[in-house]
Design a protein around this motif. Structure first.
Motif, PDB file in Angstrom:
ATOM      1  N   MET A  38       0.826  -1.209   0.000  1.00  0.00           N
ATOM      2  CA  MET A  38       0.000   0.000   0.000  1.00  0.00           C
ATOM      3  C   MET A  38       0.864   1.264   0.000  1.00  0.00           C
ATOM      4  O   MET A  38       0.579   2.223  -0.723  1.00  0.00           O
ATOM      5  CB  MET A  38      -0.946  -0.004   1.205  1.00  0.00           C
ATOM      6  N   GLU A  91      -5.194   7.851  -0.658  1.00  0.00           N
ATOM      7  CA  GLU A  91      -5.917   6.699  -0.121  1.00  0.00           C
ATOM      8  C   GLU A  91      -5.646   5.500  -1.018  1.00  0.00           C
ATOM      9  O   GLU A  91      -5.577   5.630  -2.243  1.00  0.00           O
ATOM     10  CB  GLU A  91      -7.411   6.974  -0.050  1.00  0.00           C
ATOM     11  N   GLU A  93      -6.803   1.386  -1.641  1.00  0.00           N
ATOM     12  CA  GLU A  93      -7.710   0.278  -1.368  1.00  0.00           C
ATOM     13  C   GLU A  93      -7.135  -0.976  -1.999  1.00  0.00           C
ATOM     14  O   GLU A  93      -6.508  -0.912  -3.062  1.00  0.00           O
ATOM     15  CB  GLU A  93      -9.097   0.550  -1.950  1.00  0.00           C
ATOM     16  N   TYR A  95      -8.380  -4.715  -3.279  1.00  0.00           N
ATOM     17  CA  TYR A  95      -9.490  -5.595  -3.616  1.00  0.00           C
ATOM     18  C   TYR A  95      -8.958  -7.000  -3.869  1.00  0.00           C
ATOM     19  O   TYR A  95      -7.887  -7.162  -4.450  1.00  0.00           O
ATOM     20  CB  TYR A  95     -10.218  -5.106  -4.870  1.00  0.00           C
ATOM     21  N   LYS A 106     -13.652  -5.792  -1.428  1.00  0.00           N
ATOM     22  CA  LYS A 106     -12.709  -4.835  -0.854  1.00  0.00           C
ATOM     23  C   LYS A 106     -12.211  -5.411   0.455  1.00  0.00           C
ATOM     24  O   LYS A 106     -12.989  -5.801   1.315  1.00  0.00           O
ATOM     25  CB  LYS A 106     -13.356  -3.474  -0.629  1.00  0.00           C
ATOM     26  N   HIS A 109      -8.423  -0.810   3.395  1.00  0.00           N
ATOM     27  CA  HIS A 109      -8.460   0.608   3.019  1.00  0.00           C
ATOM     28  C   HIS A 109      -7.528   1.350   3.962  1.00  0.00           C
ATOM     29  O   HIS A 109      -7.512   1.099   5.167  1.00  0.00           O
ATOM     30  CB  HIS A 109      -9.883   1.154   3.161  1.00  0.00           C
ATOM     31  N   SER A 111      -4.927   5.267   4.394  1.00  0.00           N
ATOM     32  CA  SER A 111      -4.492   6.549   3.843  1.00  0.00           C
ATOM     33  C   SER A 111      -3.084   6.868   4.309  1.00  0.00           C
ATOM     34  O   SER A 111      -2.674   6.512   5.410  1.00  0.00           O
ATOM     35  CB  SER A 111      -5.469   7.669   4.219  1.00  0.00           C
TER      36      SER A 111
END
Length: 133
Positions: A38, A91, A93, A95, A106, A109, A111
C-alpha cells in the motif's frame, strides 16, 4: 491541466498474485506485506501527481476488513484525496479477486500522507502555481 485532471491522471492501479511466500500461518497475506504494498502504491500515486520527490510522513488509518487468502489476485488502487501546500494525502484500497470466479471484495483501506522535498530534504510546494485549483 486542472487539479481534478491531475488527480485523475495520477490514479495508480497495480495487480499482484498472492503466493505462499507472502502469507502467514493462516495462509492469508501478511498484514505487514499488505501495508508495504500500500505504501508503495501510495508513493507511486503521489509521485505521479506532483512529479517531485516525496516521502511518507504518516499512515493515518488502515482498516483490514477481509483476509486475503493465498491463491488470489489483489488489485491496489491509489488515489490522491487531499492536496496541501507541501503535503498530499493518498488513499489506497486493496481488492481481492478470486482467480477462477468473478468474486471481488474490498479487503483493506488506508491513507498515507506525503511531503514533497527538495535536494536538501526540505519541504517544497507540491504543485507549481500554474496548476489551476
Amino acid at each position: 491541466m486542472s487539479l481534478q485532471e491531475r488527480i485523475a491522471q495520477s490514479e495508480t492501479r497495480i495487480f499482484k498474485a498472492v503466493f505462499p511466500n507472502t502469507t502467514n500461518h493462516y495462509d492469508t497475506l501478511f498484514g505487514g506485506t499488505a501495508m508495504q504494498l500500500m505504501d508503495e502504491v501510495a508513493f507511486i500515486t503521489a509521485t505521479r501527481f506532483c512529479r517531485k520527490r516525496v516521502v511518507t510522513v504518516s499512515s493515518d488509518r488502515i482498516d483490514f476488513t477481509q483476509p486475503i487468502p493465498a491463491g488470489t489476485i489483489i488489485e491496489l488502487i491509489g488515489q490522491v484525496k487531499r492536496v496541501g501546500n507541501t503535503s498530499l494525502k493518498v488513499e489506497v484500497e486493496i481488492y481481492i479477486e478470486e482467480m477462477y470466479s468473478d468474486v471481488r471484495l474490498k479487503a483493506i483501506h488506508g491513507s498515507f500522507t506525503f511531503v514533497a522535498i527538495d535536494d536538501k530534504k526540505q519541504p517544497v510546494a507540491v504543485l507549481e502555481s500554474e496548476v489551476q485549483h
